[in-house]
Design a protein around this motif. Structure first.
Motif, PDB file in Angstrom:
ATOM      1  N   HIS A 173       1.415  11.699   2.909  1.00  0.00           N
ATOM      2  CA  HIS A 173       0.943  10.476   3.581  1.00  0.00           C
ATOM      3  C   HIS A 173      -0.383  10.696   4.300  1.00  0.00           C
ATOM      4  CE1 HIS A 173       4.595  12.131   5.585  1.00  0.00           C
ATOM      5  NE2 HIS A 173       3.840  12.194   6.655  1.00  0.00           N
TER       6      HIS A 173
ATOM      7  N   LYS B 228       1.395  -0.483   1.563  1.00  0.00           N
ATOM      8  CA  LYS B 228       2.829  -0.382   1.288  1.00  0.00           C
ATOM      9  C   LYS B 228       3.207   0.994   0.737  1.00  0.00           C
ATOM     10  CE  LYS B 228       3.758  -5.306   0.579  1.00  0.00           C
ATOM     11  NZ  LYS B 228       4.190  -6.359  -0.388  1.00  0.00           N
ATOM     12  N   ILE B 229       2.334   1.560  -0.114  1.00  0.00           N
ATOM     13  CA  ILE B 229       2.644   2.881  -0.690  1.00  0.00           C
ATOM     14  C   ILE B 229       2.698   3.931   0.411  1.00  0.00           C
ATOM     15  CG2 ILE B 229       1.802   4.703  -2.219  1.00  0.00           C
ATOM     16  CD1 ILE B 229       0.633   2.588  -4.019  1.00  0.00           C
TER      17      ILE B 229
ATOM     18  N   GLU C 228       3.319   3.419   3.552  1.00  0.00           N
ATOM     19  CA  GLU C 228       4.494   3.147   4.381  1.00  0.00           C
ATOM     20  C   GLU C 228       5.779   3.629   3.709  1.00  0.00           C
ATOM     21  OE1 GLU C 228       4.243  -1.020   5.060  1.00  0.00           O
ATOM     22  OE2 GLU C 228       2.491  -0.869   6.382  1.00  0.00           O
ATOM     23  N   LYS C 229       5.862   3.471   2.376  1.00  0.00           N
ATOM     24  CA  LYS C 229       7.050   3.953   1.655  1.00  0.00           C
ATOM     25  C   LYS C 229       7.130   5.474   1.691  1.00  0.00           C
ATOM     26  CE  LYS C 229       7.577   0.044  -1.519  1.00  0.00           C
ATOM     27  NZ  LYS C 229       7.516  -0.411  -2.938  1.00  0.00           N
ATOM     28  N   VAL C 230       5.971   6.129   1.486  1.00  0.00           N
ATOM     29  CA  VAL C 230       5.936   7.597   1.547  1.00  0.00           C
ATOM     30  C   VAL C 230       6.301   8.076   2.952  1.00  0.00           C
ATOM     31  CG1 VAL C 230       4.441   9.627   1.383  1.00  0.00           C
ATOM     32  CG2 VAL C 230       4.281   7.824  -0.343  1.00  0.00           C
ATOM     33  N   THR C 231       5.812   7.359   3.966  1.00  0.00           N
ATOM     34  CA  THR C 231       6.143   7.701   5.345  1.00  0.00           C
ATOM     35  C   THR C 231       7.635   7.544   5.607  1.00  0.00           C
ATOM     36  OG1 THR C 231       3.947   6.976   6.063  1.00  0.00           O
ATOM     37  CG2 THR C 231       5.634   7.199   7.762  1.00  0.00           C
ATOM     38  N   SER C 232       8.239   6.479   5.046  1.00  0.00           N
ATOM     39  CA  SER C 232       9.681   6.256   5.209  1.00  0.00           C
ATOM     40  C   SER C 232      10.478   7.389   4.579  1.00  0.00           C
ATOM     41  CB  SER C 232      10.079   4.915   4.590  1.00  0.00           C
ATOM     42  OG  SER C 232       9.429   3.847   5.242  1.00  0.00           O
ATOM     43  N   VAL C 233      10.038   7.828   3.393  1.00  0.00           N
ATOM     44  CA  VAL C 233      10.707   8.966   2.732  1.00  0.00           C
ATOM     45  C   VAL C 233      10.540  10.223   3.577  1.00  0.00           C
ATOM     46  CG1 VAL C 233      10.710  10.455   0.709  1.00  0.00           C
ATOM     47  CG2 VAL C 233      10.450   7.983   0.432  1.00  0.00           C
TER      48      VAL C 233
END
Length: 320
Positions: free
Chosen positions: A157, A191-192, A194-199
């Motif tokens: 990220h 969004k990408i 944020e998704k990587v951060t969520s993972v």
């Protein structure tokens, strides 16, 4: 145009625009930073000097103290500079580097607290095998794995954030380059990232805290099987400091990174960031020195040595 960077530097808005408040905060955080450095340095010194603290528990505690020194140093000096000069800018590269260093240290502390929980689990649930299971080689491997995880997990990220275009404005409503505040300024779909951060949060927050909870459930079951109240108290006392640090650190980190984006507000984010980047590194050495008998005894021993040395030096310097 997708990878082009339009903004070359950012301006950190900090905590306050008023001169008197900024001077007050500068004095307060300067003192807090100094106490944090001294407190964690004392922990490191005690563990290094006292042979009784050459145990796995204190080996990992020394790493925690070192992480806290670096952790608070990654944000506070920049904040103190900005309090003196609110127009001080930071380059995009410097901003991303600060963000990466902060994430590395935060990730390392998350995993290190899980490793420390495992150490307590082995000590309480498998005391007869503790020396074998937590030998020097195993401790070194766990420490290396912790630091390598901290270095590698934030890379994805950080790189994705670096590649985002920033078209302006260049005002970061924060006192350092934290990811949520920086992403708000990107003029592209995040969004990408944020998704990587969520993972990443799953690996750095949810999995370690789940492991810690399961570990302490096993510890609780084992302690309750101890017949004597004194034995139960002794077992619990070795975990109090660690549990206190876990609650403070994970509570604030999960609140910051795992809540919905719609519930974020700049003022609230700054207060939470102040807590886990400044207050917690200040409290950690205090918690471990007040709650840990071995650390207190080592500190008293060192102070007595210093006192005897000063008295003997004073006698030698007295004229005949």
């Amino acid at each position: 145009m997708r990878n082009q960077t339009f903004v070359a530097e950012f301006l950190l808005l900090g905590l306050s625009k008023g001169l008197k408040i900024r001077l007050l905060l500068f004095g307060l955080f300067s003192v807090t930073y100094a106490i944090t450095l001294v407190g964690n340095s004392i922990i490191l010194m005690l563990i290094w000097l006292d042979p009784r603290l050459h145990k796995p528990m204190y080996f990992f505690l020394s790493h925690l103290a070192f992480v806290d020194i670096c952790y608070t140093s990654s944000t506070v000096p920049q904040m103190l500079v900005n309090l003196q000069n609110p127009r001080q800018t930071i380059a995009l590269a410097g901003c991303v580097v600060q963000m990466y260093v902060f994430l590395v240290l935060a990730t390392t502390e998350c995993i290190l607290l899980a490793v420390m929980a495992y150490d307590r689990y082995v000590a309480i649930c498998h005391p007869l095998h503790y020396t074998f299971l937590m030998n020097k080689r195993v401790c070194m491997k766990l420490a290396v794995a912790t630091w390598m995880s901290g270095l590698l997990l934030p890379v994805a990220h950080t790189v994705l954030t670096w590649r985002l275009p920033f078209c302006g404005p260049n005002l970061i409503d924060h006192f350092f380059c934290e990811m949520p505040a920086l992403l708000k300024l990107a003029c592209a779909d995040t969004k990408i990232v944020e998704k990587v951060t969520s993972v990443g949060c799953i690996f750095t927050l949810l999995i370690p805290i789940s492991f810690i909870l399961m570990t302490y459930i096993r510890i609780l079951v084992s302690v309750l099987k101890i017949q004597s109240a004194q034995g139960q108290h002794k077992a619990f006392s070795t975990c109090v400091s660690h549990v206190s640090v876990v609650v403070l650190f994970y509570g604030s980190a999960i609140f910051m990174y795992m809540r919905p984006e719609s519930s974020h507000s700049p003022s609230q984010d700054k207060m939470v960031s102040l807590f886990y980047s400044i207050v917690i590194p200040l409290f950690n050495p205090i918690i471990y020195s007040l709650k840990n008998r071995d650390v207190k005894e080592a500190l008293i021993k060192i102070l007595q040595r210093c006192r005897r040395f000063c008295l003997s030096s004073g006698k030698h310097e007295m004229p005949n």
